[in-house]
Design a protein around this motif. Structure first.
Motif, short mmCIF file in Angstrom:
data_model
loop_
_atom_site.label_atom_id
_atom_site.label_comp_id
_atom_site.label_asym_id
_atom_site.label_seq_id
_atom_site.Cartn_x
_atom_site.Cartn_y
_atom_site.Cartn_z
N ALA A 28 0.85 -1.19 0.00
CA ALA A 28 0.00 0.00 0.00
C ALA A 28 0.89 1.24 0.00
CB ALA A 28 -0.92 0.00 1.22
N LEU A 29 0.84 1.97 -1.10
CA LEU A 29 1.67 3.16 -1.28
C LEU A 29 0.97 4.40 -0.74
CD1 LEU A 29 4.12 4.63 -2.58
CD2 LEU A 29 2.75 4.75 -4.68
N VAL A 30 1.69 5.16 0.07
CA VAL A 30 1.19 6.44 0.57
C VAL A 30 1.69 7.52 -0.38
CG1 VAL A 30 1.29 8.10 2.46
CG2 VAL A 30 1.18 5.64 2.96
N ARG A 31 0.74 8.22 -1.02
CA ARG A 31 1.09 9.27 -1.99
C ARG A 31 0.82 10.65 -1.42
NH1 ARG A 31 -2.52 9.27 -6.38
NH2 ARG A 31 -4.05 8.38 -4.96
N THR A 32 1.45 11.65 -2.04
CA THR A 32 1.19 13.05 -1.71
C THR A 32 0.97 13.83 -3.00
OG1 THR A 32 1.98 15.03 -0.57
CG2 THR A 32 3.64 13.67 -1.65
N VAL A 48 5.68 3.36 -11.18
CA VAL A 48 4.75 3.36 -10.06
C VAL A 48 3.35 3.72 -10.54
CG1 VAL A 48 4.12 4.50 -7.89
CG2 VAL A 48 6.50 3.83 -8.31
N GLU A 49 3.24 4.76 -11.38
CA GLU A 49 1.93 5.14 -11.91
C GLU A 49 1.30 4.00 -12.69
OE1 GLU A 49 1.88 8.77 -14.17
OE2 GLU A 49 2.09 9.99 -12.37
N ASP A 50 2.12 3.27 -13.44
CA ASP A 50 1.60 2.13 -14.19
C ASP A 50 1.06 1.06 -13.25
OD1 ASP A 50 2.37 3.44 -16.50
OD2 ASP A 50 4.18 2.23 -16.80
N ARG A 51 1.72 0.87 -12.12
CA ARG A 51 1.28 -0.14 -11.16
C ARG A 51 -0.01 0.25 -10.46
NH1 ARG A 51 4.96 -4.27 -9.44
NH2 ARG A 51 6.36 -4.53 -11.19
N TRP A 82 0.50 -3.50 -6.17
CA TRP A 82 0.55 -2.17 -5.56
C TRP A 82 -0.87 -1.62 -5.48
CZ3 TRP A 82 5.21 1.31 -5.81
CH2 TRP A 82 6.39 0.59 -6.00
N VAL A 83 -1.21 -1.04 -4.34
CA VAL A 83 -2.49 -0.37 -4.16
C VAL A 83 -2.23 1.02 -3.59
CG1 VAL A 83 -3.78 -2.51 -3.82
CG2 VAL A 83 -2.88 -1.30 -1.84
N SER A 84 -3.16 1.91 -3.84
CA SER A 84 -3.04 3.25 -3.28
C SER A 84 -4.42 3.87 -3.21
CB SER A 84 -2.12 4.12 -4.14
OG SER A 84 -1.90 5.36 -3.53
N GLY A 85 -4.73 4.42 -2.07
CA GLY A 85 -6.01 5.08 -1.90
C GLY A 85 -5.87 6.56 -2.19
N ILE A 86 -6.59 7.36 -1.46
CA ILE A 86 -6.50 8.80 -1.64
C ILE A 86 -5.15 9.27 -1.09
CG2 ILE A 86 -8.98 9.14 -1.64
CD1 ILE A 86 -8.85 10.04 1.25
N THR A 87 -4.72 10.43 -1.54
CA THR A 87 -3.42 10.94 -1.10
C THR A 87 -3.49 11.44 0.34
OG1 THR A 87 -3.83 13.21 -1.83
CG2 THR A 87 -2.86 11.68 -3.45
N TYR A 88 -2.32 11.62 0.93
CA TYR A 88 -2.20 12.15 2.28
C TYR A 88 -2.93 13.49 2.37
CZ TYR A 88 -0.02 13.87 6.56
OH TYR A 88 0.20 14.38 7.82
#
Length: 124
Positions: A28-32, A48-51, A82-88
């Motif tokens: 789970a990637l934490v994005r900003t 990363v964007e592709d994932r 890879w998963v990612s929800g909403i950004t920080y």
């Protein structure tokens, strides 16, 4: 029953992924959204964007974690989802209205647990 390892980019989860194989590995990637935190390697940023199939400017965690996850995948010879929800920034703006702290740990819920849950629900 399906088994899954949640990988954080740290030593313990990497050890588990390498030595105790499961059906799935998920990170789970934490994005900003903050341009000041832009990930320096354009090629890896695009990977990363592709994932995650979402925009990736950068992470508030150590940038080394990105390299670690890609390297770990090569080492174990299995895919890491890879998963990612909403950004920080979105979490602060829409969920908490204040910075997370020891009493209000809403970031983990919205940025790690929820994205993994929705991935597992769809994948498994």
């Amino acid at each position: 029953m399906k088994t899954c390892t949640s990988i954080s980019g740290g030593r313990t989860s990497a050890y588990l992924a390498a030595n105790y194989p499961t059906d799935y590995n998920v990170f789970a990637l934490v994005r900003t959204d903050d341009p000041a935190c832009k990930f320096p390697d354009e090629k890896l940023r695009q990977a990363v964007e592709d994932r995650i199939q979402k925009p990736f400017i950068g992470t508030l965690e150590d940038d080394l974690i990105i390299n670690t996850i890609f390297d770990l995948e090569q080492h174990i010879g299995r895919e890491i989802s890879w998963v990612s929800g909403i950004t920080y920034d979105e979490v602060i703006r829409t969920k908490g209205k204040w910075l997370p702290n020891k009493l209000h740990r809403f970031c983990t819920k919205h940025m790690k647990i929820e994205p993994m849950f929705y991935w597992w629900h769809k994948e498994i």
